[in-house]
Design an enzyme around this catalytic site. Structure first.
Site, short mmCIF file in Angstrom:
data_model
loop_
_atom_site.label_atom_id
_atom_site.label_comp_id
_atom_site.label_asym_id
_atom_site.label_seq_id
_atom_site.Cartn_x
_atom_site.Cartn_y
_atom_site.Cartn_z
N ALA A 1 0.80 -1.27 -0.04
CA ALA A 1 -0.21 -0.01 0.09
C ALA A 1 0.80 1.28 0.07
O ALA A 1 2.09 1.50 0.73
CB ALA A 1 -0.99 -0.10 1.23
N PRO A 2 0.35 2.20 -0.69
CA PRO A 2 -0.94 2.62 -1.30
C PRO A 2 -0.88 1.82 -2.47
O PRO A 2 -2.17 2.14 -3.24
CB PRO A 2 -1.07 4.06 -1.41
CG PRO A 2 0.44 4.53 -1.64
CD PRO A 2 1.43 3.61 -0.70
N GLY A 3 0.06 1.30 -3.25
CA GLY A 3 -0.15 0.51 -4.47
C GLY A 3 0.37 1.19 -5.75
O GLY A 3 0.49 0.39 -6.72
N ASN A 4 1.14 2.19 -5.70
CA ASN A 4 1.72 2.95 -6.73
C ASN A 4 3.00 2.02 -7.38
O ASN A 4 3.01 1.82 -8.72
CB ASN A 4 2.35 4.41 -6.27
CG ASN A 4 1.27 5.34 -6.03
OD1 ASN A 4 -0.10 5.28 -6.57
ND2 ASN A 4 1.44 6.23 -5.34
N LYS A 5 3.85 1.71 -6.44
CA LYS A 5 4.80 0.64 -6.82
C LYS A 5 4.23 -0.82 -7.64
O LYS A 5 4.84 -1.25 -8.65
CB LYS A 5 5.75 0.30 -5.93
CG LYS A 5 6.60 1.55 -5.55
CD LYS A 5 7.57 1.24 -4.36
CE LYS A 5 8.36 2.48 -3.87
NZ LYS A 5 7.31 3.20 -2.76
N CYS B 1 12.27 5.18 2.17
CA CYS B 1 12.04 6.38 1.94
C CYS B 1 12.48 7.24 3.29
O CYS B 1 12.06 8.11 3.96
CB CYS B 1 10.58 7.11 1.72
SG CYS B 1 9.46 6.51 2.91
N GLU C 1 -0.48 -6.58 1.93
CA GLU C 1 -0.29 -5.28 2.76
C GLU C 1 -1.00 -5.80 4.17
O GLU C 1 -2.11 -6.59 4.13
CB GLU C 1 -1.30 -4.17 2.28
CG GLU C 1 -1.44 -3.10 3.32
CD GLU C 1 -0.18 -2.41 3.76
OE1 GLU C 1 -0.04 -2.25 4.94
OE2 GLU C 1 0.78 -2.27 2.97
#
Length: 488
Positions: free
Chosen positions: A258-262, A375, A280
């Site tokens: 999550a959030p799932g962009n990758k 990050c 997740e």
């Protein structure tokens, strides 16, 4: 709570001549008041989740991600209200406490009271018939007197001087990734060029660069899932894993997805083929993951046999220190009360988990490529984690690959081989990210960066390797980091 009633709907005689009110102006005012009414309640809901997550140190998401979720309708007004209320929150708390407004009746709705008090005292002061609005309007003079006394005690001339000097984000370019599952980069550039200046990124495929401050959240390309508002450093992670469209029956795991962009970026890089298992643990974040997947149009699915997993993207929980400014963490109450000892203790706990998660990812019998990313800017979560698992990785036949060799900023020189690691920094106009790539050597002992040369040899060696280094069972795996799973 029901919405405020529309005004001027009485049954009395209509006004005529000079006494008739301008209808368009009144209708516009009513619409503005009703929009403000609902925006305050949406902002209060987001504020409640932000403050609870901050107090428990288990945030459900950043301020931006919570505001720009599908459930929030008036995103721009809600975002502004949440940020400004957090900015003025210490002042609001003190003033409301001195006036005694947050009694037992309103304590359960204190988030709505904070938002409404900010909006009426410092914002647009557009009050409508809501109970919280009536409360603040009734005591507005008392609250303003309390503000004047606070300024006098602190020896400042205005309320703005009471605000703490917290750092805001420096402007960065607006990056967006074209979702090639639904459209092409050329068509997106043609569409955006009608109203914006658009450049192609010279490193990440299908990534476009727009001027800082460009707001595309409500653009049809975004709402239709044709482009994703995703930072360049975040996109570099999936590209570093280098999944291939030819992996038709092989699976990729996106752990902590999550959030799932990758996740959907991996699906686009694989042209919708093969199989991705997106995982997740947090149920609320899993809902966001599912929404992202549906919006992207990714639908590649297959039998989730973990023994056939060929690549793993591991982007686990971390301190988020590399994106704290973008997350607007400087607005949170914990930002001002944090001390170095508490922060160091949290980072060390996260580092221990990250080492376990990375060791587990490397233990899959057929996995050939593992990307570990964070990050975070802390060495303890980055170079130290990689260095700690290197002996295990070497025993399993892995070496460090070099993602984006043309990138200038590499890992901190704290162990031999750290030049293979990659860092991004706000000095580069990006978020603070860390990326490492583990590539399993073929039988000949040379890392095969072309990906497909030693597939069969790897599968034949898998049973013997598994007997020497037994992987966790699927049950333990799911409980550890991969439950619930969302299969693409």
């Amino acid at each position: 709570m029901p919405p405020p009633p529309a005004k001027n709907r009485g049954r009395g005689p209509a006004a005529t001549g000079e006494n008739r009110p301008p209808r368009r102006r009144m209708a516009s005012r009513d619409a503005g008041e009703r929009a403000a009414f609902f925006a305050r309640r949406e902002a209060a809901g987001v504020l409640r989740r932000v403050l609870r997550g901050d107090a428990a140190r288990r945030a459900a998401g950043s301020i931006k991600s919570l505001v720009y979720s599908p459930t929030v309708r008036n995103k721009r007004a809600t975002f502004a209200l949440v940020c400004q209320t957090l900015k003025y929150l210490p002042i609001l708390k003190e003033v409301l406490a001195s006036s005694g407004l947050l009694n037992s009746k309103w304590k359960k709705q204190e988030d709505l009271v904070y938002v409404t008090a900010y909006d009426i005292l410092f914002g647009q002061a557009m009050a409508v018939s809501g109970s919280a609005e009536q409360l603040i309007m009734l005591h507005r003079d008392t609250l303003r007197t309390a503000l004047e006394k606070m300024c006098a005690r602190r020896k400042v001339s205005c309320v703005e001087d009471l605000l703490s000097n917290k750092t805001a984000a420096k402007p960065k370019p607006r990056f967006l990734r074209v979702n090639t599952l639904k459209t092409t980069t050329v068509s997106v550039i043609e569409e955006l060029n009608k109203t914006h200046m658009v450049d192609k990124d010279d490193m990440v495929p299908d990534m476009l660069v727009l001027p800082p401050g460009t707001d595309l959240h409500n653009h049809p390309l975004v709402t239709d899932g044709k482009v994703f508002l995703q930072g360049k450093a975040s996109c570099m992670v999936a590209v570093a894993l280098c999944p291939k469209p030819g992996w038709k029956t092989i699976q990729v795991i996106d752990a902590c997805a999550a959030p799932g962009n990758k996740t959907v970026h991996l699906a686009a890089l694989m042209n919708g083929e093969g199989s991705i298992i997106a995982c997740e643990l947090n149920r609320e974040r899993a809902k966001t993951l599912q929404h992202t997947v549906r919006r992207s149009g990714a639908n590649n699915s297959n039998d989730p046999s973990y023994a056939e997993v060929r690549a793993i993207l591991l982007d686990p929980s971390c301190s988020g220190s590399g994106i704290s400014t973008e997350r607007l963490d400087h607005l949170l109450p914990s930002h001002s009360r944090d001390n170095q000892d508490d922060a160091s203790t949290r980072v060390m706990k996260l580092s221990a988990f990250q080492k376990k998660a990375l060791s587990h990812a490397l233990s899959f019998p057929s996995v050939e490529r593992v990307v570990y990313s964070t990050c975070s800017i802390h060495q303890a979560e980055n170079e130290d984690v990689v260095n700690a698992v290197l002996p295990l990785a070497t025993s399993l036949g892995f070496e460090l690959g070099t993602p984006f060799p043309q990138w200038h900023r590499r890992g901190l020189p704290v162990f031999k081989g750290s030049e293979h690691l990659l860092r991004t920094d706000p000095e580069d106009g990006l978020e603070g990210f860390f990326i490492s790539l583990f590539v399993r050597k073929p039988a000949g002992g040379v890392v095969n960066h072309s990906e497909d040369g030693a597939v069969e040899a790897r599968r034949k060696q898998a049973p013997r390797r598994q007997s020497q280094h037994r992987a966790f069972s699927s049950l333990r795996l799911s409980r550890m980091i991969l439950c619930p799973t969302w299969r693409l």
